[in-house]
Design an enzyme around this catalytic site. Structure first.
Site, PDB file in Angstrom:
ATOM      1  N   GLY A  67       5.379  -3.645  -6.110  1.00 55.99           N
ATOM      2  CA  GLY A  67       4.291  -4.435  -6.695  1.00 55.99           C
ATOM      3  C   GLY A  67       3.632  -3.729  -7.859  1.00 55.99           C
ATOM      4  O   GLY A  67       2.403  -3.602  -7.907  1.00 55.99           O
TER       5      GLY A  67
ATOM      6  N   ILE B 208      -3.055  -2.104  -9.208  1.00 48.45           N
ATOM      7  CA  ILE B 208      -3.097  -0.774  -8.603  1.00 48.45           C
ATOM      8  C   ILE B 208      -1.742  -0.083  -8.767  1.00 48.45           C
ATOM      9  O   ILE B 208      -1.660   1.125  -8.995  1.00 48.45           O
ATOM     10  CB  ILE B 208      -3.474  -0.881  -7.105  1.00 48.45           C
ATOM     11  CG1 ILE B 208      -4.923  -1.343  -6.952  1.00 48.45           C
ATOM     12  CG2 ILE B 208      -3.288   0.452  -6.395  1.00 48.45           C
ATOM     13  CD1 ILE B 208      -5.345  -1.576  -5.501  1.00 48.45           C
TER      14      ILE B 208
ATOM     15  N   ASP C  82      12.057  -9.328  -3.724  1.00 55.94           N
ATOM     16  CA  ASP C  82      10.996  -9.890  -2.884  1.00 55.94           C
ATOM     17  C   ASP C  82      10.905  -9.020  -1.633  1.00 55.94           C
ATOM     18  O   ASP C  82      11.841  -8.989  -0.829  1.00 55.94           O
ATOM     19  CB  ASP C  82      11.379 -11.336  -2.528  1.00 55.94           C
ATOM     20  CG  ASP C  82      10.369 -11.986  -1.585  1.00 55.94           C
ATOM     21  OD1 ASP C  82       9.437 -11.291  -1.110  1.00 55.94           O
ATOM     22  OD2 ASP C  82      10.525 -13.191  -1.313  1.00 55.94           O
ATOM     23  N   VAL C  83       9.790  -8.309  -1.463  1.00 49.21           N
ATOM     24  CA  VAL C  83       9.689  -7.367  -0.345  1.00 49.21           C
ATOM     25  C   VAL C  83       9.685  -8.055   1.014  1.00 49.21           C
ATOM     26  O   VAL C  83       9.912  -7.401   2.037  1.00 49.21           O
ATOM     27  CB  VAL C  83       8.439  -6.467  -0.468  1.00 49.21           C
ATOM     28  CG1 VAL C  83       8.505  -5.603  -1.706  1.00 49.21           C
ATOM     29  CG2 VAL C  83       7.157  -7.298  -0.440  1.00 49.21           C
TER      30      VAL C  83
ATOM     31  N   ASN D 241       2.977  -0.702  -2.014  1.00 57.14           N
ATOM     32  CA  ASN D 241       1.772  -1.178  -2.694  1.00 57.14           C
ATOM     33  C   ASN D 241       1.685  -2.702  -2.773  1.00 57.14           C
ATOM     34  O   ASN D 241       0.586  -3.251  -2.812  1.00 57.14           O
ATOM     35  CB  ASN D 241       1.728  -0.585  -4.108  1.00 57.14           C
ATOM     36  CG  ASN D 241       0.617  -1.200  -4.936  1.00 57.14           C
ATOM     37  OD1 ASN D 241      -0.563  -0.961  -4.660  1.00 57.14           O
ATOM     38  ND2 ASN D 241       0.975  -2.017  -5.916  1.00 57.14           N
TER      39      ASN D 241
ATOM     40  N   SER E 225      -6.200  -1.144   2.873  1.00 58.65           N
ATOM     41  CA  SER E 225      -7.392  -1.746   2.267  1.00 58.65           C
ATOM     42  C   SER E 225      -8.595  -1.309   3.085  1.00 58.65           C
ATOM     43  O   SER E 225      -8.453  -0.893   4.239  1.00 58.65           O
ATOM     44  CB  SER E 225      -7.275  -3.271   2.319  1.00 58.65           C
ATOM     45  OG  SER E 225      -8.526  -3.870   2.044  1.00 58.65           O
TER      46      SER E 225
ATOM     47  N   TYR F 251      -5.536 -11.866   5.361  1.00 58.79           N
ATOM     48  CA  TYR F 251      -5.359 -10.624   4.609  1.00 58.79           C
ATOM     49  C   TYR F 251      -5.801  -9.425   5.463  1.00 58.79           C
ATOM     50  O   TYR F 251      -5.073  -8.442   5.615  1.00 58.79           O
ATOM     51  CB  TYR F 251      -6.187 -10.679   3.323  1.00 58.79           C
ATOM     52  CG  TYR F 251      -6.117  -9.451   2.466  1.00 58.79           C
ATOM     53  CD1 TYR F 251      -5.069  -9.270   1.570  1.00 58.79           C
ATOM     54  CD2 TYR F 251      -7.104  -8.463   2.532  1.00 58.79           C
ATOM     55  CE1 TYR F 251      -5.011  -8.138   0.768  1.00 58.79           C
ATOM     56  CE2 TYR F 251      -7.046  -7.332   1.740  1.00 58.79           C
ATOM     57  CZ  TYR F 251      -5.998  -7.175   0.860  1.00 58.79           C
ATOM     58  OH  TYR F 251      -5.933  -6.051   0.080  1.00 58.79           O
TER      59      TYR F 251
ATOM     60  N   LYS G   2      -3.726  -6.183   7.021  1.00 58.34           N
ATOM     61  CA  LYS G   2      -4.082  -4.813   6.654  1.00 58.34           C
ATOM     62  C   LYS G   2      -4.403  -3.970   7.890  1.00 58.34           C
ATOM     63  O   LYS G   2      -4.078  -2.792   7.949  1.00 58.34           O
ATOM     64  CB  LYS G   2      -5.260  -4.817   5.669  1.00 58.34           C
ATOM     65  CG  LYS G   2      -4.892  -5.405   4.308  1.00 58.34           C
ATOM     66  CD  LYS G   2      -3.743  -4.622   3.658  1.00 58.34           C
ATOM     67  CE  LYS G   2      -3.414  -5.094   2.263  1.00 58.34           C
ATOM     68  NZ  LYS G   2      -2.371  -4.298   1.596  1.00 58.34           N
TER      69      LYS G   2
ATOM     70  N   ASN H 125      -8.176  -9.497  -7.712  1.00 62.61           N
ATOM     71  CA  ASN H 125      -9.545  -9.850  -7.340  1.00 62.61           C
ATOM     72  C   ASN H 125     -10.176 -10.910  -8.241  1.00 62.61           C
ATOM     73  O   ASN H 125     -11.342 -11.252  -8.070  1.00 62.61           O
ATOM     74  CB  ASN H 125     -10.422  -8.592  -7.354  1.00 62.61           C
ATOM     75  CG  ASN H 125     -10.114  -7.697  -6.170  1.00 62.61           C
ATOM     76  OD1 ASN H 125      -9.916  -8.169  -5.059  1.00 62.61           O
ATOM     77  ND2 ASN H 125     -10.024  -6.407  -6.416  1.00 62.61           N
TER      78      ASN H 125
END
Lengths: 247, 262
Positions: B16, B23, B69-70, B96, B149, B162, B166, B200
């Site tokens: 990513g 990031i 594509d992970v 990531n 995260s 999400y 995480k 974000n």
């Protein structure tokens, strides 16, 4: 509507009947349902049907299937996805259908997710189960935050090694080792789970929201105490996994 | 640079990492500056990926872009194989790639559920497993750093799925650390708070200037978001010899955002 039992009308997603029976004996009108559920109409239809049959659903209890263990190297992607679907996606789909139904009717309610303490403890060979339980714990906490203002409480019961349902990898001496590492010196049983779930469903727990209650006789918390446990069970699993494997 | 923080001679892969404002770019650039050759992955954004490869090469390192594509185990295996073949080995893997949407639990769509769980959780397992297998075959250990995260420990409304992925990844990192210690592989996870990146852009907490100010006020350190490079610094440390005895750790890089929270 008719007469409401003390713990209310409870829909239980479980592969077994035992917990629902135990909840009935503690004052709930409990009805068992089984998957599979997906993001289709089935969960919605089931919730509406159960609501009609019970005369309202006051609470939903979702129960983890029996624990399986596998080291990550040995866990194929397909198996990982299947475990996740059964342990997280299916309960989520039912919870979502129930939430939508309750919210549309302005009804209060409770969700109790019965999970595994491996969601709070990185346990060798417990990666898939632990990740699934951890995911559910966050869904519970977020549900508590999002829907608390609308009268819905959500909590989880993270159950430890369970009497009579140890995974195959622990069948030989696993129970003895698990007991040795548990301050309560025994495994969890149906009464433990039913009692804790019943309490979370009850008025006495009306201010408990977003909690993950570890129900493991102290197995996990010994990790953060000075009285270090032997970790006999975990070390035995690791030793067995690496027997004959070159470093 | 302190010698123990050098990554000279190492080969890294960051998932990513194509976007200019992401990031992943911050991580890739810091790793390259420390001396590592850095492969980058993304599921799309080829044009931006080419710019990332060029930036890394301009630092005097080798680089390549692997489109994959992970959330697809087959593509993940091919990706790790290609990096090992073209750059010779794999020493550092940085998981990531991550996605998010903002929906209350009752409103989560099947598409959002599949996308978020597929990339953030299943992708993390598939990628880390494939990377560890490559490192095991090489026989000289390795470093895995997972970008989790602050939501691994902070339940946040409208980010339930999400957050679930995480927290699951955080737990998984601990299990990987315990299981793969045998191979000399360390596994740690880094928890960014608010980073000034594209992911974000649509956050409800940042939608208006007023909301943005209120969010910034909750960050103790300088009331500012992180720069992607600041996440990269933490990753580079965990990937270096300086962190040789650190495994199963959670390093928040959030300006103190979740101090004292759940």
């Amino acid at each position: 509507m008719g007469h409401r039992p003390p713990l209310g009308n409870v829909l239980v997603l479980d592969e077994e009947d035992g917990l629902a029976q135990a909840l009935r004996s503690r004052g709930a009108a409990a009805q068992v349902t089984r998957g599979p559920f997906g993001f289709d109409q089935r969960a919605t239809d089931l919730v509406q049907e159960a609501r009609r049959q019970l005369g309202g659903i006051d609470a939903l209890v979702t129960v983890f299937p029996a624990i399986d263990l596998a080291f990550l190297d040995d866990l194929e992607p397909r198996a990982w996805l299947d475990w996740f679907r059964r342990r997280v996606e299916e309960p989520f789909c039912l919870v979502q259908a129930w939430l939508r139904d309750a919210l549309a009717r302005g009804a209060a309610g409770r969700w109790v997710a019965v999970t595994s303490n491996l969601g709070t403890l990185p346990f060798p060979s417990g990666g898939a189960v632990g990740a699934a339980a951890a995911a559910l714990h966050t869904l519970v906490r977020v549900a508590a935050v999002e829907y608390g203002p609308r009268g819905i409480r959500a909590n989880a019961v993270a159950v430890g090694w369970y009497e009579g349902a140890l995974p195959p990898a622990l069948e030989s001496d696993g129970a003895a080792l698990a007991v040795e590492d548990t301050p309560a010196r025994r495994l969890a049983n149906l009464d433990d789970v039913a009692g804790t779930v019943a309490w979370l469903l009850s008025l006495e727990a009306s201010f408990v929201n977003g909690e993950v209650v570890r129900l493991d006789g102290g197995y996990t918390i010994t990790r953060s105490s000075r009285a270090a446990p032997s970790q006999a069970l975990e070390l035995r699993l690791l030793e067995e996994r690496w027997r004959g494997v070159a470093r | 640079m302190i010698a123990s923080q050098s990554l000279a001679g190492k080969v890294a892969l960051v998932t990513g990492a194509a976007l200019e404002r992401g990031i992943g770019r911050g991580i890739a650039l810091v790793l390259a500056e420390r001396g590592a050759d850095v492969a980058i992955n993304d599921v799309s954004h080829e044009a931006q990926a080419a710019a990332r490869v060029q930036e890394i090469e301009e630092l005097g390192r080798r680089s390549l872009f692997v489109k994959a594509d992970v959330s697809d185990p087959g593509q993940v295996e091919a990706m790790v194989g290609e990096v090992a073949e073209r750059l010779g080995r794999l020493d550092i893997f940085v998981n990531n790639a991550g996605v998010q949407t903002w929906q209350e639990l009752a409103e989560v769509t099947e598409d959002a559920w599949r996308w978020i769980t597929g990339v953030n959780l299943h992708g993390a397992f598939f990628c880390c497993r494939a990377a560890a297998e490559q490192m095991r075959r090489q026989g000289s250990g390795g470093r895995i750093v997972v970008i989790s995260s602050v939501h691994a420990v902070m339940p946040f409304p409208s980010m339930g799925v999400y957050g679930a992925t995480k927290q699951a990844v955080a737990l998984l990192a601990g299990v990987m650390a315990r299981e793969w210690a045998r191979y000399g592989i360390t596994v740690n996870h880094v928890g960014p708070g608010w980073v000034d990146t594209d992911i974000n852009r649509d956050s409800p907490g940042l939608r208006t200037e007023e909301a943005r100010r209120a969010t910034l006020a909750t960050i103790p350190l300088e009331h500012r978001p992180a720069e992607p490079r600041e996440i990269g610094e933490a990753v580079a440390f965990l990937a270096s010899d300086a962190a040789s005895y650190i495994t199963g750790a959670y390093l928040r890089v959030d300006g103190g955002l979740v101090i004292g929270k759940y």
